[in-house]
Design an enzyme around this catalytic site. Structure first.
Site, PDB file in Angstrom:
ATOM      1  N   ARG A  32      21.560  52.333  21.705  1.00  0.00           N
ATOM      2  CA  ARG A  32      21.423  53.736  22.104  1.00  0.00           C
ATOM      3  C   ARG A  32      20.565  54.564  21.150  1.00  0.00           C
ATOM      4  O   ARG A  32      19.918  55.526  21.582  1.00  0.00           O
ATOM      5  CB  ARG A  32      22.806  54.380  22.247  1.00  0.00           C
ATOM      6  CG  ARG A  32      23.617  53.797  23.394  1.00  0.00           C
ATOM      7  CD  ARG A  32      24.845  54.635  23.684  1.00  0.00           C
ATOM      8  NE  ARG A  32      25.618  54.072  24.786  1.00  0.00           N
ATOM      9  CZ  ARG A  32      26.719  54.644  25.283  1.00  0.00           C
ATOM     10  NH1 ARG A  32      27.164  55.786  24.778  1.00  0.00           N
ATOM     11  NH2 ARG A  32      27.372  54.070  26.282  1.00  0.00           N
ATOM     12  N   ASP A 141      30.498  70.740  28.754  1.00  0.00           N
ATOM     13  CA  ASP A 141      30.131  69.456  28.161  1.00  0.00           C
ATOM     14  C   ASP A 141      29.315  69.753  26.913  1.00  0.00           C
ATOM     15  O   ASP A 141      28.773  70.854  26.764  1.00  0.00           O
ATOM     16  CB  ASP A 141      29.310  68.608  29.142  1.00  0.00           C
ATOM     17  CG  ASP A 141      29.359  67.129  28.790  1.00  0.00           C
ATOM     18  OD1 ASP A 141      30.174  66.405  29.387  1.00  0.00           O
ATOM     19  OD2 ASP A 141      28.601  66.694  27.900  1.00  0.00           O
TER      20      ASP A 141
END
Length: 294
Positions: A32, A141
Site C-alpha cells: 500500500r 470518514d
C-alpha cells in the site's frame, strides 16, 4: 523495509487512526505504501519514513493514513442492521420523538457512502410516517478520497449489485454511462464531514442513532473503550448503537447494553450519564419487534 521502519509505520498509523497492524502485516504495508512513496518522488519505504519524520509533512501523513485504512463497503451490508433500523429503532423513535419530530443519525467511518445512503433509502420508504419530520444523517470518514466519492453518489455496476435490491436500484438511481448515480433527493439527505474517531467528537452534536460498524475490530482494547465512551457521550439517553457482526461492547464498557435478540444492536445504558440528554423517554426494553419506553 527494515524491522525498524515497520515499527515506525505501525506506531505512526496507530497514533493517527487507531489502526493496529499485526506483526505479519509487513507485506500489506509495502503493497500500500510503495505506490505512495513513488508518487511523492521517493524510491523506498525507508525514504518515506524519513520524510514522515520531518516536520511539516501533514499532507504526506494524511496520504499514508488513508492508504492504510480499509474502505470496504456496500449497500445494505449484512441486511440485519437495516432490519433492526426499520423494525426496532424507527418504531421506537417515531413514538419517542413524536412531539419534537427531530431525529439525528450518525454513520461513523462511512467510507464511500453506501451505508448512509442505504439508511436514506429506508427512510424514503417510510416517508408517509415521517411527514413534518426533520431528519439529519451525518456521514464521517477520515479519508478525503472516499468522502469525495460519497458526495458524488456515483457507483459502478459492481458496486450497485452488491447488496442492492433491484427495486431500490430502479427507484433511486439513474444510469450515467457505465456508472449509476443516486438521486439528488437522496444525496441531499446526507451531510458529509471529515472526522477521525480518535479526535474530539463534541462538534458533531447529539445523535439518536449511531452506526459504527466494522471499525472497532481494527482498534486495540484501550482505543475501543475510549471510542465507545466518547460516542456514548454524543448520544441521547434512549439512543441506539449499531456495531458490526464481529464487534461487541461486552467486556469493554457498561455505557451500552445489548438489545435482546437483536444481534449487533445496543442501547445506551440508562445508568450512564450522557452529555446533555434530550427530553425524551428513557429506553427500557425491547423484545421481539416491540418497544417499551418510560
Amino acid at each position: 523495509m527494515t524491522p525498524q521502519e515497520y515499527e515506525f509505520i505501525r506506531g505512526f498509523v496507530k497514533s493517527r487512526s487507531g489502526l493496529v497492524l499485526a506483526d505479519e502485516k509487513q507485506y500489506l504495508v509495502e503493497n500500500r505504501l510503495l505506490p505512495v512513496a513513488r508518487k511523492n518522488g521517493l524510491e523506498s519505504i525507508g525514504q518515506l519514513v524519513t520524510a514522515l519524520r520531518r516536520p511539516g509533512a501533514r499532507q504526506l501523513e494524511e496520504t499514508v493514513v488513508e492508504a492504510m485504512t480499509t474502505n470496504e463497503s456496500f449497500f445494505f451490508r449484512d441486511k440485519t442492521p437495516f432490519q433492526h433500523f426499520t423494525e426496532t429503532m424507527m418504531p421506537h423513535m417515531l413514538r419517542a420523538r413524536a412531539d419534537s419530530k427531530r431525529l439525528r443519525i450518525w454513520c461513523a467511518a462511512a467510507s464511500t457512502g453506501q451505508e448512509p445512503y442505504s439508511i436514506a433509502m429506508n427512510l424514503k420508504e417510510m416517508a408517509s410516517r415521517l411527514a413534518g419530520w426533520r431528519i439529519e444523517i451525518i456521514g464521517t470518514d477520515l479519508s478525503n478520497d472516499v468522502l469525495d466519492k460519497a458526495k458524488s453518489g456515483l457507483y459502478t455496476q459492481f458496486e450497485v449489485q452488491r447488496g442492492m435490491p433491484i427495486q431500490m436500484l430502479m427507484k433511486f438511481f439513474t444510469q450515467k454511462g457505465d456508472m449509476w448515480q443516486i438521486a439528488p433527493e437522496l444525496r441531499s439527505m446526507v451531510q458529509w464531514r471529515k472526522l477521525n474517531l480518535l479526535e474530539s467528537l463534541r462538534g458533531l452534536g447529539q445523535f439518536d442513532i449511531v452506526f459504527c460498524r466494522n471499525v472497532l475490530i481494527y482498534f486495540d482494547h484501550p482505543t475501543k473503550v475510549d471510542v465507545l465512551k466518547r460516542v456514548q457521550a454524543q448520544m441521547a439517553s434512549d439512543g441506539f448503537l449499531v456495531l458490526g457482526a464481529a464487534e461487541t461492547v461486552v467486556g469493554l464498557t457498561d455505557v451500552f447494553h445489548p438489545v435482546q435478540d437483536k444481534r449487533g444492536l445496543y442501547a445506551v445504558n440508562s445508568k450512564a450519564s450522557p452529555a446533555g440528554g434530550l427530553a425524551t423517554p428513557r429506553f427500557a426494553a425491547i423484545a421481539g419487534g416491540g418497544v417499551t419506553a418510560r
